[in-house]
Design an enzyme around this catalytic site. Structure first.
Site: not given
Lengths: 597, 236
Positions: A17, A119, A240, A242, A252, A254-255, A286, A353, A387, A398, A404
């Protein structure tokens, strides 16, 4: 070995990204740009992001960027730089709307706007109640985003060097950055990419841990290259975990599952987060949720025959919601946990994570180091985003969906800064030193001739197990001290890795040996920085720094409200102040407070 | 599952040393936690570091580890080892040039993907906020945008094998329809013109191998049918 030289205005390393967003800025401005990537761009790890990207669009609940800024500073446990955080939260709507214009298939609200879900750690009115801020494309947001960014780069005619692995950063005697050396996987040939500007967007290094949500490729290549070239690494003790990796597999979940109403339960079915975070419960930050889960497991309330995980329950959601909002999660649960979450809860454990630290940058994407009396002097010609960089917006922890956002905002910002510096004439093509490729060629020659060495797999496994045991969710002084010793020993062993495969063509063994060199830098930085920080803050929690009235949650602002800087050479630590002052004069700083959810 | 030994037959070819490709018989002992084919071949690599294949996310979203598994294309990371008959035969994806072992040259595949202009075209001035799209219109993109470009489909398609330079192939055509189906896109006519050709679209004979192998459960044949419908509707 013959080393070809290629010359560009800018070279970007990494096509996830951040790299793609930066590339777009440069390509559209007409700079001659090379994007090096060790995998085809859409295979970069951004593709695996699930739950969403934060922006205070306010499409479903009232929202504004001040609230987002407050949540992010609080989430960072006040270690984040408030100028960079203000910049990111303020820019969020712009970069997300841009992405929508590029064609990103966001889910939609009934009135046609971008769909947003709650979130962890994101709230309205300074912590009062959950807010719907995460802009989502089902539970495939990263995939949709990465493809949209790649597609936009196809339109912009960006020049990619696919399956080229960057090896080392090239600096001159003044410390200016002049480009990188890189190896083409298909031929094994090494080239010098000589450029006026070098942008690192190489992602994180979650593969230093045994149990990780990260892809095989997440080996901290840019971070390792920077460290070897004398750039310090910032805040590397903060990793982190997760809360919801699939138990045993690490994949993973997702949250966003909890954002859609999922609940964490212990063996007796209790919704234990009510005890740890009475207000936001399962949607606490988290680090808080991962510690609560670990405590439940450590105190014997874990689920399963070995009481070694907790349960993520969405059986109370309608199958329609699950199929529409969480279809990818259902596939993952069936594939990797063997359960259909419509019918049964998913076994989950905290899993490594995300790397909060990285190459120190400012909010413009310039890499900054202590020099000439300032802790934040830009390195000429060097930029970083995503990152691999530490802006620092995530500080000690975070928030979900801020990664993102980070790569969009700072990928764009780094790109804009390069274009500005290019147009102002500040960026020039400085002459390459004679020995520009020597370091890389020596590393390759060592691998070629090494005998009686150890396998990359074995040394890598020792590193991953050491990190997992000595620098996990909870940290203990004795384990950290032993960890420093052990990781030092592993680093010595990594200098003697041996590969059997000597082929020039697509040699995975060679690639993995070179990646291990990068991982080792990250592992050393993490362990040494963690051992030194004698407080609890965000994701770094020590048993000997407990919650007291003077040090809430064990956080010691008098002594430790500062960024760590680790130098590879000499395994040396330095520190620099946290920027508690927002970018704009009319924005109030977020005052230090105890963190509760 | 307990420890067990698994037997493989693997296509090997290193142009740096092999005169020609050969099939290698090799076995590996798996740990109880090894569930997917990718786990097994990662363990194989610990034994023989010269085995080359692509891999990254290990959860079926990056599209790296597509290969031909017991005669059928699939992703190693989503294939249960214990569902496979032994010896497990692994070959590179068919129809593309082999670079080494299980690694193919995907240039032609991506060339076709790029040929359909895989990006949104909207020439109106960009509004301040998002362009609106109803949830129903957005749903039209489901089953299209999720493609991971693994190439399982195109390399299982006989039409693509015979004409990889002329026939866009199922992955590229799925992407083409993803943009045709997007209410925000304004390039419908040009997109259809770009496919109006005896080969680019019309070499699809609905053999449906693509549907059979897609690891994401997508249906390129249906998307191709919808493009053909749009062509017909445009003509009348």
């Amino acid at each position: 070995m013959n080393v070809a030289k290629r010359t560009f205005d800018a070279v970007i390393v990494g096509a996830g990204g951040a790299g793609l967003r930066a590339a777009l800025q440069l390509s559209e401005a007409g700079l001659k740009t090379a994007v090096l990537t060790k995998v085809f761009p859409t295979r970069s790890h951004t593709v695996a992001a699930q739950g969403g990207v934060a922006a205070s669009l306010g499409n479903s609940t009232e929202d504004n960027w001040h609230w987002h800024m407050y949540d992010t500073v609080k989430g960072s446990d006040w270690l984040g730089d408030q100028d960079a955080i203000e910049f990111m939260c303020k820019k969020a709507n712009e970069v997300v709307v841009e992405l929508e214009h590029y064609g990103m298939p966001f889910d939609r609200t009934d009135n046609g706007k971008i769909y947003q879900r709650p979130f962890g750690g994101h709230s309205m009115n300074y912590g009062q109640a959950p807010v719907m801020r995460s802009c989502a494309a089902a539970d495939r947001t990263g995939h949709a985003m990465l493809h949209a960014l790649y597609q936009r780069n196809v339109r912009a005619n960006t020049q990619f060097f696919v399956e080229w692995m960057a090896l080392d950063l090239i600096r001159n005697a003044d410390g200016d950055v002049l480009g990188v050396t890189a190896m083409e996987m298909e031929t094994g040939e090494v080239s010098i990419f000589h450029a006026k500007a070098t942008v690192f967007a190489t992602g994180g290094a979650g593969r230093i841990y045994y149990s990780s949500t990260n892809a095989f490729i997440n080996t901290g290549d840019g971070v390792g290259m920077a460290a070897r070239a004398g750039i310090p690494l910032e805040d590397m003790e903060f990793w982190q975990f997760h809360p919801t990796g699939v138990a045993g597999a690490g994949v993973l979940i997702t949250e966003g599952v909890r954002g859609e109403g999922g609940i964490l339960r212990n063996a007796s079915g209790e919704r234990f987060m009510e005890r740890y975070a009475p207000n936001l419960k399962d949607l606490a930050s988290r680090d808080v949720v991962s510690r609560a889960m670990t405590t439940e497991i450590n105190e014997g309330r874990g689920a399963g025959p070995d009481k070694d995980h907790v349960l993520l329950d969405i059986t109370h959601l309608s199958p329609d919601t699950i199929m529409k909002r969480l279809p990818g999660i259902r596939e993952i649960a069936i594939q990797f946990a063997g359960v259909d979450p419509i019918k049964a809860p998913i076994p989950v454990v905290p899993t490594c994570h995300y790397q909060m630290g990285g190459i120190p940058t400012n909010y413009k994407g310039q890499v900054v180091v202590p020099k000439d009396g300032s802790p934040n002097t830009p390195v000429q010609g060097f930029y970083a985003a995503g990152e691999c960089a530490c802006a620092s917006v995530h500080g000690a922890n975070r928030l979900g969906t801020n990664s993102l956002l980070d790569l969009l905002v700072f990928g764009k910002s780094a790109g804009e800064t390069v274009v500005e510096d290019f147009r102002s004439g500040q960026l020039t093509l400085k002459p390459l030193p004679e020995n520009a490729a020597d370091v890389s060629l020596a590393r390759l020659a060592r691998l070629e001739s090494q005998t009686n060495g150890e396998s990359v797999f074995d040394v890598g496994m020792e590193m991953r197990r050491t990190m997992q045991k000595h620098a996990g969710v909870f940290r203990f002084d004795q384990l950290l001290k032993e960890g420093v010793q052990k990781i030092g020993e592993v680093a010595e062993r990594a200098k003697r890795t041996e590969i059997k495969d000597k082929s020039k063509v697509w040699n995975v063994a060679r690639m993995e040996a070179l990646e291990l060199d990068n991982l080792i830098e990250v592992a050393r930085a993490t362990m040494v920085s963690a051992e030194a920080r004698k407080e609890s803050r965000g994701a770094h929690v020590r048993d000997d720094a407990p919650d007291t009235p003077e040090n809430p949650n064990g956080r010691d602002d008098a002594n430790w409200l500062k960024h760590t800087l680790w130098y590879s050479e000499g395994n040396r630590l330095d520190y620099k102040p946290v920027n508690l002052k927002p970018l704009s004069d009319d924005v109030e700083p977020i005052a230090l407070a105890k963190r509760t959810y | 599952m307990t420890k067990r030994t698994v037997h493989f037959k693997i296509y090997r070819y290193d142009p740096d040393k092999d005169e020609k490709p050969y099939m290698q018989d090799i076995s590996v002992e798996l740990e109880a936690s090894d569930k997917k084919l990718l786990d097994a071949i990662v363990r194989l690599r610990a034994k023989d570091d010269s085995l080359s294949f692509r891999r990254s996310c290990r959860e079926g979203v990056c599209g790296s580890d597509a290969m031909n598994i017991n005669g059928k294309n699939g992703l190693a990371c989503l294939t249960d080892i214990d569902s496979l008959q032994q010896p497990i035969t692994l070959r590179p994806l068919p129809g593309l040039p082999v670079i080494r072992d299980l690694i193919v040259d995907m240039t032609q595949f991506f060339k076709q993907y790029h040929s359909i202009k895989p990006y949104l075209v909207n020439n109106d001035p960009a509004p301040e906020r998002e362009r609106l799209q109803t949830p129903e219109d957005r749903e039209e993109l489901n089953g299209l945008y999720e493609c991971i470009l693994c190439a399982c489909c195109s390399t299982s398609c006989p039409s693509f094998w015979w004409n990889p330079d002329k026939f866009v192939g199922p992955a590229g055509l799925l992407a083409a329809y993803r943009f045709l189906a997007d209410t925000r896109d304004q390039d419908t006519n040009a997109r259809l013109d770009n496919l109006e050709d005896p080969y680019r679209l019309f070499r699809c004979h609905s053999i449906m191998n693509c549907v059979d192998v897609c690891p994401k459960g997508l249906n390129p044949t249906r998307a191709i049918g919808k493009i053909k419908d749009m062509m017909v509707r445009r003509a009348v």
